[in-house]
Design a protein around this motif. Sequence first.
Motif, mmCIF file in Angstrom:
data_model
loop_
_atom_site.group_PDB
_atom_site.id
_atom_site.type_symbol
_atom_site.label_atom_id
_atom_site.label_comp_id
_atom_site.label_asym_id
_atom_site.label_seq_id
_atom_site.Cartn_x
_atom_site.Cartn_y
_atom_site.Cartn_z
ATOM 1 N N ALA A 231 -18.613 35.344 -33.312
ATOM 2 C CA ALA A 231 -18.893 34.529 -34.511
ATOM 3 C C ALA A 231 -19.738 33.305 -34.169
ATOM 4 C CB ALA A 231 -17.577 34.100 -35.169
ATOM 5 N N GLY A 232 -20.047 33.115 -32.893
ATOM 6 C CA GLY A 232 -20.807 31.928 -32.478
ATOM 7 C C GLY A 232 -22.296 32.091 -32.717
ATOM 8 N N TYR A 233 -23.036 31.116 -32.227
ATOM 9 C CA TYR A 233 -24.483 31.047 -32.485
ATOM 10 C C TYR A 233 -25.214 32.293 -31.962
ATOM 11 C CZ TYR A 233 -29.264 29.178 -31.771
ATOM 12 O OH TYR A 233 -30.615 28.990 -31.747
ATOM 13 N N ASP B 211 -7.569 35.077 -29.079
ATOM 14 C CA ASP B 211 -8.054 34.343 -27.913
ATOM 15 C C ASP B 211 -8.309 35.295 -26.756
ATOM 16 O OD1 ASP B 211 -8.274 32.513 -25.696
ATOM 17 O OD2 ASP B 211 -7.383 31.027 -27.041
ATOM 18 N N TYR C 120 -29.762 32.683 -19.692
ATOM 19 C CA TYR C 120 -30.559 32.192 -20.815
ATOM 20 C C TYR C 120 -31.197 30.863 -20.442
ATOM 21 C CZ TYR C 120 -26.807 34.701 -23.409
ATOM 22 O OH TYR C 120 -25.857 35.582 -23.867
ATOM 23 N N PHE C 121 -32.421 30.655 -20.928
ATOM 24 C CA PHE C 121 -33.030 29.333 -20.811
ATOM 25 C C PHE C 121 -32.599 28.515 -22.042
ATOM 26 C CE2 PHE C 121 -35.224 28.989 -16.790
ATOM 27 C CZ PHE C 121 -34.781 30.183 -16.258
ATOM 28 N N TYR D 86 -19.354 22.733 -16.374
ATOM 29 C CA TYR D 86 -19.840 23.877 -17.180
ATOM 30 C C TYR D 86 -20.678 24.806 -16.297
ATOM 31 C CZ TYR D 86 -22.916 26.511 -20.266
ATOM 32 O OH TYR D 86 -23.650 27.518 -20.851
ATOM 33 N N PHE E 93 -12.521 31.195 -33.358
ATOM 34 C CA PHE E 93 -13.108 30.143 -34.210
ATOM 35 C C PHE E 93 -12.969 28.740 -33.611
ATOM 36 C CE2 PHE E 93 -12.169 33.322 -37.726
ATOM 37 C CZ PHE E 93 -13.491 33.734 -37.842
ATOM 38 N N ALA E 94 -12.821 28.660 -32.281
ATOM 39 C CA ALA E 94 -12.744 27.333 -31.650
ATOM 40 C C ALA E 94 -14.033 26.555 -31.896
ATOM 41 C CB ALA E 94 -12.498 27.480 -30.148
ATOM 42 N N PHE F 73 -19.648 36.495 -24.745
ATOM 43 C CA PHE F 73 -20.214 35.201 -25.128
ATOM 44 C C PHE F 73 -19.157 34.100 -25.120
ATOM 45 C CE2 PHE F 73 -22.782 38.225 -27.741
ATOM 46 C CZ PHE F 73 -24.058 37.868 -27.347
ATOM 47 N N SER G 140 -26.519 31.271 -17.576
ATOM 48 C CA SER G 140 -27.381 30.184 -18.045
ATOM 49 C C SER G 140 -28.323 29.750 -16.936
ATOM 50 C CB SER G 140 -26.473 29.011 -18.419
ATOM 51 O OG SER G 140 -27.228 27.833 -18.568
ATOM 52 N N GLY H 180 -23.895 35.026 -30.482
ATOM 53 C CA GLY H 180 -23.167 36.256 -30.817
ATOM 54 C C GLY H 180 -23.508 36.766 -32.214
HETATM 55 P P1 NAD Z 1 -20.974 29.139 -29.450
HETATM 56 O O1 NAD Z 1 -20.002 28.049 -29.157
HETATM 57 O O2 NAD Z 1 -21.716 29.090 -30.729
HETATM 58 O O3 NAD Z 1 -20.245 30.566 -29.339
HETATM 59 C C1 NAD Z 1 -19.134 30.792 -28.503
HETATM 60 C C2 NAD Z 1 -18.049 31.411 -29.359
HETATM 61 O O4 NAD Z 1 -16.917 31.688 -28.544
HETATM 62 C C3 NAD Z 1 -17.568 30.493 -30.483
HETATM 63 O O5 NAD Z 1 -17.635 31.195 -31.713
HETATM 64 C C4 NAD Z 1 -16.129 30.161 -30.109
HETATM 65 O O6 NAD Z 1 -15.300 29.995 -31.248
HETATM 66 C C5 NAD Z 1 -15.739 31.360 -29.266
HETATM 67 N N1 NAD Z 1 -14.708 31.107 -28.267
HETATM 68 C C6 NAD Z 1 -14.636 30.081 -27.367
HETATM 69 N N2 NAD Z 1 -13.547 30.220 -26.602
HETATM 70 C C7 NAD Z 1 -12.906 31.347 -27.011
HETATM 71 C C8 NAD Z 1 -11.722 32.017 -26.602
HETATM 72 N N3 NAD Z 1 -10.941 31.545 -25.619
HETATM 73 N N4 NAD Z 1 -11.364 33.158 -27.257
HETATM 74 C C9 NAD Z 1 -12.122 33.641 -28.265
HETATM 75 N N5 NAD Z 1 -13.251 33.057 -28.697
HETATM 76 C C10 NAD Z 1 -13.643 31.922 -28.065
HETATM 77 O O7 NAD Z 1 -21.984 29.212 -28.210
HETATM 78 P P2 NAD Z 1 -23.339 30.031 -28.051
HETATM 79 O O8 NAD Z 1 -24.471 29.057 -28.040
HETATM 80 O O9 NAD Z 1 -23.360 31.176 -28.978
HETATM 81 O O10 NAD Z 1 -23.164 30.512 -26.548
HETATM 82 C C11 NAD Z 1 -22.616 31.774 -26.235
HETATM 83 C C12 NAD Z 1 -22.540 31.909 -24.724
HETATM 84 O O11 NAD Z 1 -23.848 31.705 -24.174
HETATM 85 C C13 NAD Z 1 -21.628 30.878 -24.049
HETATM 86 O O12 NAD Z 1 -20.945 31.528 -23.003
HETATM 87 C C14 NAD Z 1 -22.592 29.857 -23.493
HETATM 88 O O13 NAD Z 1 -22.091 29.206 -22.360
HETATM 89 C C15 NAD Z 1 -23.803 30.717 -23.147
HETATM 90 N N6 NAD Z 1 -25.056 29.941 -23.126
HETATM 91 C C16 NAD Z 1 -25.441 29.243 -24.235
HETATM 92 C C17 NAD Z 1 -26.606 28.472 -24.194
HETATM 93 C C18 NAD Z 1 -27.030 27.656 -25.391
HETATM 94 O O14 NAD Z 1 -27.844 26.737 -25.218
HETATM 95 N N7 NAD Z 1 -26.567 27.959 -26.619
HETATM 96 C C19 NAD Z 1 -27.393 28.434 -23.023
HETATM 97 C C20 NAD Z 1 -26.989 29.193 -21.930
HETATM 98 C C21 NAD Z 1 -25.803 29.955 -21.981
#
Ligand code: NAD
Length: 343
Positions: free
Chosen positions: A9-11, A58, A182-183, A154, A33-34, A80, A130, A13
Amino acid sequence: MKVLLTGGAGYIGSHTAVALIEAGFEPVLLDNFANSHPVVLDRLARITGQTMPFEQGDVLDTPWVEDVLRRHRPVGVIHFAGDKAVGESVALPLKYFHNNIGGAVSLLRAMEAVHAQDPSTAPTLVFSSSATVYGDPATVPITEDFPRSHTNPYGHSKLVIEDMLTALCAARPAWRVGTLRYFNPVGAHPSGLIGEDPAGIPNNLMPYVAQVAVGQREHLNVYGNDYPTPDGTGVRDYIHVQDLAAGHVAAIQALLSRGESFTVNLGTGSGHSVLDVVRAFEKASGRPVPYRIAPRRAGDVAQCWADPARASRLLGWQAKLTLDQMCADAWRWQSANPNGYKG
Ligand code: NAD
Ligand code: UFG
């Protein structure tokens, strides 16, 4: 063919879920949904015309993850889920080690247990790593064999998970793992229905600039204009989240068809400065983005961009979208949803 998306549900994902459907897969989303909002599920249904299976819980709950895997029998998992705010990780290191490293261990143990009972399919995982694992690179562009280091908990958590995956693949040859570094992911789906919805004050440049353009914040602080870069501001490899989503589809397809593990950079191969982003966003939005030069931010590197040749060679994937398109889509999302998913 089902694919389980932890943190779905994240960005990143949510955008990947749309791309998977377009490629003929059936995404199953798992999230607690954290750092996301249930409204994203309605938005995904509007974009795709279908309701995706959703599991709320979780990833740290290993027996529950096992149960999810047994019920859905996905051909692969994209991991993710995790926490991602660099500054918060410095203040709350245990939160990051627990959720990121603990979450990965929990998922891998669940996958291993399910595989032990049913060895007919190989455990298949795509992991969100990352460019932070490169620390402060000596030169650019960055290739995957550059030395890795960490400057915050991190980044440390991503490094540990990468090492864990290497050890697991060495011990269990059946495993197929694609590690994606990812960059700087930015932008939003062109519908403007899903996008990045940071909690509180954004740490990252693009969402901050978007909030200045929409009038929610007065000005941008540009962290340093005395770096050894063409205009003195930090240079990064911004990549459209739609291109990133396509990279995940290519990664899962490569793992399923060839069965070999890999680590690849997902970037465009070119860098843009903070002031390039400001100008591109002003053009895309038609709004001014006032800024002030502020001191450097601790831990920032001058420049960071990818050599994406390995991803092109192994996955047949290349980023296609320009900085102007990243800004146009980020603006469409921001202007239609000034308060994100909270309405
Ligand atoms: P995001 O926070 O939007 O998505 C992460 C999702 O994981 C959230 O919806 C959150 O609710 C869920 N989550 C967190 N802990 C959880 C748990 N214990 N159980 C179930 N759900 C859980 O972040 P994003 O930007 O979509 O990033 C996704 C992944 O990509 C992450 O691992 C992040 O470290 C990695 N990443 C992101 C970036 C960036 O700039 N966005 C850059 C490099 C790597
Ligand atoms: N910046 C500003 N003002 C701001 C925010 C950022 O000038 O308000 C500058 C930074 O100094 C940097 C550039 O904009 O030069 C990009 O900063 P971001 O915070 O958007 O991105 P980072 O490159 O620092 O880090 C991001 C993620 C990390 C990830 C990394 C991968 O936050 O998790 O990309 O390259 F590891």
